[in-house]
Design an enzyme around this catalytic site. Structure first.
Site, short mmCIF file in Angstrom:
data_model
loop_
_atom_site.label_atom_id
_atom_site.label_comp_id
_atom_site.label_asym_id
_atom_site.label_seq_id
_atom_site.Cartn_x
_atom_site.Cartn_y
_atom_site.Cartn_z
N TYR A 149 30.48 39.33 51.57
CA TYR A 149 31.03 39.47 50.22
C TYR A 149 32.18 38.50 49.95
O TYR A 149 32.48 38.18 48.82
CB TYR A 149 31.48 40.92 49.99
CG TYR A 149 31.53 41.31 48.53
CD1 TYR A 149 30.42 41.13 47.71
CD2 TYR A 149 32.66 41.88 47.98
CE1 TYR A 149 30.46 41.49 46.38
CE2 TYR A 149 32.71 42.26 46.66
CZ TYR A 149 31.61 42.06 45.85
OH TYR A 149 31.65 42.42 44.53
N LYS A 156 37.48 41.60 43.32
CA LYS A 156 37.12 42.90 42.77
C LYS A 156 38.25 43.91 42.95
O LYS A 156 38.44 44.81 42.12
CB LYS A 156 35.84 43.42 43.41
CG LYS A 156 34.59 42.68 42.98
CD LYS A 156 34.26 42.89 41.50
CE LYS A 156 32.88 42.34 41.16
NZ LYS A 156 32.52 42.55 39.75
#
Length: 248
Positions: A149, A156
């Site tokens: 990720y 995020k």
């Protein structure tokens, strides 16, 4: 209800699942597309939900933001909700270690994926004259390390923190701001992540419900949060992930 949905890329997009659910509830929708390459994939979807407003939007181009909100103000005069479903990081930064990410790549990811929510919220809020709702989409990698990720994890995390502060800023105007944290879904954006197939397999194995979520299930929750049926829910990150976050 009248709402703006930003981030539909094709018929596998999370934003498209949300658009269909909202349209099924009777909402009038304004849709955007990123550019000429995206338009052929999004225009048929805009027609399918009978979107009266369909415009290009690259959030790095202020003039396109101006045109979009000027059009919404002229055509509708008000807005009830905004759905923000945008995420981007340069491939060379996304596929590497956070340690090795470039300052420019990190800044680009933060600008497009996080600060764009703030910019759009600032333009949407004056149109929410009787209150409203703003929703963005996040992922479990914001709070735990998810292999592959990369820099989107910190980005995020910043997005979810921004949701809380925007909720505080806009609460006096009766505008609610929330994030939906979904389980892994095979979208075009997700396909750019390394190890994504392994992530999906792990989600099925470890989530309490032992299943993946669909864009339709995400859409149902989004439609609820964006509707008047959720009048006191704000500043939250709400999981739609078959329980993956409690065991992942």
């Amino acid at each position: 209800m009248k709402g703006l949905i930003v981030g539909v890329a094709n018929d596998q997009s999370l934003a498209w699942g949300c658009a269909r659910a909202l349209r099924d509830q009777g909402a009038a929708l304004a849709l955007t597309y990123l550019g000429d390459k995206a338009r052929p994939h999004v225009e048929p979807l805009a027609r399918a939900v009978e979107a009266p407003i369909f415009l290009p939007l690259d959030v790095t181009r202020p003039e396109q933001i101006d045109t979009l909100f000027d059009t919404v103000a002229r055509e509708w005069g008000s807005l009830d909700f905004l759905l923000h479903s945008i995420a981007f990081a340069p491939k060379e930064d996304l596929h590497g270690r956070v340690l090795d990410s470039s300052a420019q790549g990190f800044a680009t990811a933060m600008d497009v994926s996080c600060h764009s929510l703030i910019r759009l919220a600032a333009r949407a809020a004056p149109l929410m004259k009787n209150g409203g709702s703003i929703l963005t989409l996040s992922f479990y990698g914001s709070e735990k390390v998810v292999p592959g990720y990369g820099i989107m994890g910190p980005v995020k995390a910043a997005l979810e923190a921004s949701v809380r502060y925007l909720a505080a800023d806009l609460g006096p105007s009766r505008i609610r701001v929330n994030a939906l944290s979904t389980g892994p879904v095979r979208t075009r954006a997700a396909s750019g992540l390394s190890h994504f197939d392994a992530l999906m397999m792990r989600a099925v194995e470890t989530a309490p419900l032992h299943q993946l979520v669909t864009i339709e299930q995400v859409g149902d929750m989004a439609a609820f949060l964006l509707s008047p049926r959720a009048p006191t829910i704000t500043g939250q990150t709400i999981y739609v992930d078959a329980g993956y976050n409690v065991t992942g």
